[in-house]
Design an enzyme around this catalytic site. Structure first.
Site, PDB file in Angstrom:
ATOM      1  CD  GLU A 436      -3.282   0.205  -0.334  1.00 10.42           C
ATOM      2  OE1 GLU A 436      -3.017  -0.890  -0.254  1.00 10.42           O
ATOM      3  OE2 GLU A 436      -3.009   0.850  -1.162  1.00 10.42           O
TER       4      GLU A 436
HETATM    5  C1  LIG Z   1       1.375 -10.152   0.394  1.00  9.72           C
HETATM    6  C2  LIG Z   1       1.791  -9.019  -0.602  1.00  9.72           C
HETATM    7  C3  LIG Z   1       0.352  -8.393  -1.342  1.00  9.72           C
HETATM    8  C4  LIG Z   1       0.212  -7.021  -1.248  1.00  9.72           C
HETATM    9  N1  LIG Z   1      -1.177  -6.881  -2.295  1.00  9.72           N
HETATM   10  C5  LIG Z   1      -1.104  -6.282  -3.343  1.00  9.72           C
HETATM   11  C6  LIG Z   1      -2.377  -5.933  -3.978  1.00  9.72           C
HETATM   12  O1  LIG Z   1      -3.435  -6.552  -3.613  1.00  9.72           O
HETATM   13  N2  LIG Z   1      -2.390  -4.982  -5.457  1.00  9.72           N
HETATM   14  C7  LIG Z   1      -1.262  -4.483  -5.913  1.00  9.72           C
HETATM   15  O2  LIG Z   1      -1.310  -4.143  -7.167  1.00  9.72           O
HETATM   16  N3  LIG Z   1       0.143  -4.996  -5.236  1.00  9.72           N
HETATM   17  C8  LIG Z   1       0.112  -5.763  -4.162  1.00  9.72           C
HETATM   18  N4  LIG Z   1       1.210  -5.889  -3.410  1.00  9.72           N
HETATM   19  C9  LIG Z   1       2.588  -5.101  -4.350  1.00  9.72           C
HETATM   20  C10 LIG Z   1       3.330  -4.173  -3.137  1.00  9.72           C
HETATM   21  O3  LIG Z   1       1.866  -2.742  -3.272  1.00  9.72           O
HETATM   22  C11 LIG Z   1       4.283  -3.196  -3.542  1.00  9.72           C
HETATM   23  O4  LIG Z   1       4.819  -5.015  -3.203  1.00  9.72           O
HETATM   24  C12 LIG Z   1       4.658  -2.587  -2.894  1.00  9.72           C
HETATM   25  O5  LIG Z   1       3.847  -1.209  -3.642  1.00  9.72           O
HETATM   26  C13 LIG Z   1       5.986  -1.911  -3.543  1.00  9.72           C
HETATM   27  O6  LIG Z   1       6.750  -2.243  -4.743  1.00  9.72           O
HETATM   28  P1  LIG Z   1       7.773  -3.481  -4.958  1.00  9.72           P
HETATM   29  O7  LIG Z   1       7.488  -4.587  -4.525  1.00  9.72           O
HETATM   30  O8  LIG Z   1       7.329  -3.468  -6.272  1.00  9.72           O
HETATM   31  O9  LIG Z   1       9.093  -2.613  -4.299  1.00  9.72           O
HETATM   32  P2  LIG Z   1      10.160  -1.349  -5.049  1.00  9.72           P
HETATM   33  O10 LIG Z   1       9.242  -0.207  -5.678  1.00  9.72           O
HETATM   34  O11 LIG Z   1      10.433  -2.210  -6.032  1.00  9.72           O
HETATM   35  O12 LIG Z   1      10.487  -0.557  -3.921  1.00  9.72           O
HETATM   36  C14 LIG Z   1      11.852  -1.161  -3.303  1.00  9.72           C
HETATM   37  C15 LIG Z   1      12.595  -0.270  -2.392  1.00  9.72           C
HETATM   38  O13 LIG Z   1      13.179   0.683  -2.759  1.00  9.72           O
HETATM   39  C16 LIG Z   1      12.248   1.867  -2.810  1.00  9.72           C
HETATM   40  N5  LIG Z   1      11.669   2.758  -3.425  1.00  9.72           N
HETATM   41  C17 LIG Z   1      11.160   2.686  -5.151  1.00  9.72           C
HETATM   42  N6  LIG Z   1      10.457   4.171  -5.695  1.00  9.72           N
HETATM   43  C18 LIG Z   1      11.648   5.096  -4.184  1.00  9.72           C
HETATM   44  C19 LIG Z   1      11.228   6.321  -4.565  1.00  9.72           C
HETATM   45  N7  LIG Z   1      10.887   6.713  -6.100  1.00  9.72           N
HETATM   46  N8  LIG Z   1      11.648   6.425  -4.097  1.00  9.72           N
HETATM   47  C20 LIG Z   1      12.095   6.427  -2.804  1.00  9.72           C
HETATM   48  N9  LIG Z   1      12.198   5.025  -2.444  1.00  9.72           N
HETATM   49  C21 LIG Z   1      11.978   4.166  -3.809  1.00  9.72           C
HETATM   50  C22 LIG Z   1      11.015   1.472  -1.729  1.00  9.72           C
HETATM   51  O14 LIG Z   1      10.819   2.045  -1.165  1.00  9.72           O
HETATM   52  C23 LIG Z   1      11.712  -0.552  -1.242  1.00  9.72           C
HETATM   53  O15 LIG Z   1      12.226   0.438  -0.592  1.00  9.72           O
HETATM   54  C24 LIG Z   1       1.613  -6.956  -2.301  1.00  9.72           C
HETATM   55  C25 LIG Z   1       2.822  -7.187  -1.855  1.00  9.72           C
HETATM   56  C26 LIG Z   1       2.572  -8.276  -1.106  1.00  9.72           C
HETATM   57  C27 LIG Z   1       4.438  -8.243  -0.716  1.00  9.72           C
END
Ligand SMILES: Cc1cc2nc3c(=O)[nH]c(=O)nc-3n(C[C@H](O)[C@H](O)[C@H](O)COP(=O)(O)OP(=O)(O)OC[C@H]3O[C@@H](n4cnc5c(N)ncnc54)[C@H](O)[C@@H]3O)c2cc1C
Length: 594
Positions: A436
């Site tokens: 989220e």
């Molecule tokens: C158990 C689980 C349930 C989930 N449920 C849903 C769901 O129902 N629907 C859905 O659509 N998604 C869902 N998600 C996805 C979740 O919302 C994402 O994992 C989350 O938004 C982070 O994206 P990412 O994993 O690609 O991490 P990334 O975006 O790759 O981030 C990796 C790191 O980089 C940092 N980062 C990235 N961009 C920036 C920036 N611009 N500035 C500063 N820091 C940054 C982040 O804070 C993080 O520490 C779920 C994930 C999990 C693990």
């Protein structure tokens, strides 16, 4: 030892004393007796039905067979009872069969559900979000088609944003939507979809972000679609399966009984979908709903903290180890006798109460932003909500992890062993700062969009109102109240200086300011929590005038005192972290890489 008792007294204390009732609707839900009955019933369902399934669900896990997910034993029956109890419909609009309870009550109920069984309750949380999106953006026809069954709980909802290359940055998403007749066909893969499939509801309504042909690049070219698991006829009956396939269920650290699915849309003929909201307006629509979801995730932090606290407290009463430090009790004592264990428990309790107060206060601002009597009040509530939402999401979820970790510590070695359940709370908590919108993204939202509103004046106005509450405490002659008030006032003043410095830095050097965003949101959370504890102590002291032996009220004041002496005190040192630690931003990357 997996008992859970809903903390009804504290939830009611917050709802009845720390939230306002200046709303033009939902008057029926301003009766404290009715609110009490609602929470008593919820507490019974949570303790007797949902909580016992928390551990069994974690052990048993999920299965995927023939493209369908099977929930652990007991979940389908529990869901049936959840619907029959009317719990699915508490938030939905009356027009479509909902009960339209204010968010401050729904938020309290959500705390109880998530504490009892987070994996189960995630289904409800996602469905609430999908309902809101359809209520806000659906046509009358779409509302009539989807809302009654979703609000009753017969159908659930999911949010499909994330793709392997598009997480925090949704502008990178690639899923396509091709117009066909009056509908659309969706093609693409979504990952991490919470309750992307389950066998508790007869249909699942997927809300999907995708790009139309020739849509502008980036976030301006994203549209929102409704794509059900099973197709629906004009009369509402279910037809054949839509072309949405569960590719796999993720193997995770926690919330093991919540199916996190990889979904393939359109592998065969394209997944049928309807457009929700304007073409290319998908991200805006999704964000409206994501704000409430962020508040709900913050509340999950409160839930896991409360559950971990109850678990640790129960354990500390029966684990016999060591002697009383001052010889007050003879022989081996229960570990709760040790000052360090008492410190850990009090730390858990005081943080949890501050988080609960802040999150339900925020839920009330959400109510006021929609239903306050005047436009002025609505606008002000919206501004407050804008500031509070990222703080509640980030701070309460980070605290959830911290408190669950302290819960493990209270158990000693037994905390690391799965059978007590303490380890499960820690594992379950860990996702909260990630999904989220990661907490890093929340911190940037607070800095870039919220602190900068009207050049910092809205944030300053908010802090000034907080100061008035602290001053009210100082005015009370009683020593403890004025002590709490002074500490909180000092902290708010330091926060104001920090905010001003950070804002100036933002104008000069965005990279440097952004480095301080996370300690800043942490500082805000701890100090806003202190403000809530001061408000709580003040109210408790007023109520004690008519009920001077009330243990809950007496304890509220000493818990507030403990909070300002410990959590609040440590937050003050964050000022230097926000403003100094990243002075030499240019060197950081060099240092990391070398
Ligand atoms: C158990 C689980 C349930 C989930 N449920 C849903 C769901 O129902 N629907 C859905 O659509 N998604 C869902 N998600 C996805 C979740 O919302 C994402 O994992 C989350 O938004 C982070 O994206 P990412 O994993 O690609 O991490 P990334 O975006 O790759 O981030 C990796 C790191 O980089 C940092 N980062 C990235 N961009 C920036 C920036 N611009 N500035 C500063 N820091 C940054 C982040 O804070 C993080 O520490 C779920 C994930 C999990 C693990």
């Amino acid at each position: 030892m997996q008992d859970y008792n809903a903390p009804i007294e504290d939830i009611l204390f917050v709802i009845n004393n720390l939230t306002s009732t200046s709303e033009n609707k939902n008057e029926e839900y301003s009766d404290p007796e009715l609110i009490k009955q609602i929470f008593e019933e919820a507490g019974k369902f949570a303790s007797n039905v949902l909580a016992p399934l928390n551990r069994t669900g974690d052990k048993e896990g999920l299965s995927l067979a023939n493209g369908l997910v099977r929930m652990p034993n007991g979940f389908v029956d529990a869901y049936d009872q959840y619907i029959k109890g009317g719990w699915a419909s508490v938030a939905g609009s009356k027009e479509y069969g909902g009960q339209e309870m204010p968010w401050k009550i729904v938020g309290g109920l959500n705390e109880v559900w998530h504490a009892a069984n987070m994996s189960f309750s995630l289904n409800m949380m996602l469905t609430q979000g999908a309902i809101e999106a359809i209520e806000a953006y659906g046509t009358d026809k779409q509302k009539a088609k989807y809302l009654p069954k979703m609000i009753s709980g017969e159908w659930s909802g999911t949010m499909n944003l994330t793709e392997s290359q598009a997480g925090s940055d949704l502008s990178l998403l690639k899923t396509k939507a091709i117009p066909q007749d009056e509908l659309y066909k969706i093609y693409g893969n979504k990952i991490y979809i919470t309750h992307g499939d389950q066998d508790m509801t007869e249909n699942i309504i997927h809300l999907v972000l995708a790009r139309l042909p020739d849509a502008p690049k980036g976030s301006k070219g994203i549209s929102l679609f409704i794509s059900p698991k099973n197709m629906i006829s004009e009369d509402g009956s279910l037809l054949k399966r839509n072309d949405v396939k569960v590719v796999s269920i993720e193997h995770k650290l926690g919330t093991i009984a919540s199916p996190t699915c990889v979904l393939a849309f359109g592998d065969i003929e394209g997944a049928s979908a309807e457009l929700l909201a304007q073409e290319n307006g998908g991200l805006k629509a999704m964000f409206t709903m994501m704000n409430n979801a962020r508040l709900n995730v913050g509340i999950q932090g409160v839930s896991i903290a409360e559950r971990a606290y109850q678990q640790a407290l129960n354990f500390s009463l029966i684990r016999m180890q060591g002697n009383s430090i001052d010889g007050a009790t003879e022989g081996t004592v229960a570990i709760i006798d040790h000052p360090d264990v008492q410190r850990m428990l009090m730390d858990m309790k005081s943080r949890t109460e501050a988080m609960r107060a802040l999150s339900l206060y925020t839920a009330n601002e959400l109510d006021l932003s929609k239903g306050a009597l005047s436009e002025e009040e609505k606008n002000k509530a919206q501004e407050n909500l804008d500031i509070l939402t990222p703080i509640v999401k980030a701070w309460c979820t980070d605290q959830g992890v911290l408190i669950a970790s302290t819960g493990v510590q209270v158990h000693g070695g037994m905390g690391f062993i799965e059978e007590t359940g303490a380890a499960q709370h820690y594992r379950d908590a860990r996702i909260l700062p990630i999904y989220e919108g990661t907490n890093g993204i929340q911190a940037l939202d607070l800095l870039r969009r919220k602190l900068t509103m009207d050049d910092g004046n809205i944030f300053r106005r908010f802090l000034n109102e907080m100061k008035k509450d602290a001053e009210d405490c100082i005015l009370i002659e009683k020593g403890e109240l004025s002590y709490i008030g002074k500490k909180v006032l000092k902290a708010i003043n330091i926060l104001e200086e920090t905010a001003d410095e950070l804002l100036s830095m933002w104008k000069l050097n965005k990279r440097q300011a952004a480095s301080g965003a996370t300690p800043f949101i942490d500082m805000c959370g701890s100090i806003f929590g202190g403000w809530m504890m001061a408000k709580s102590a003040l109210k408790a002291s007023q109520l004690l005038k008519n009920d001077d032996k009330n243990k809950f009220l007496i304890s509220k004041i000493s818990t507030s005192s403990f909070y300002v002496d410990t959590v609040l005190e440590s937050a003050l040192s964050l000022k230097n972290v926000v403003t100094n630690a990243h002075k030499n931003v240019g060197a950081i990357l060099y240092n990391i890489k070398n």
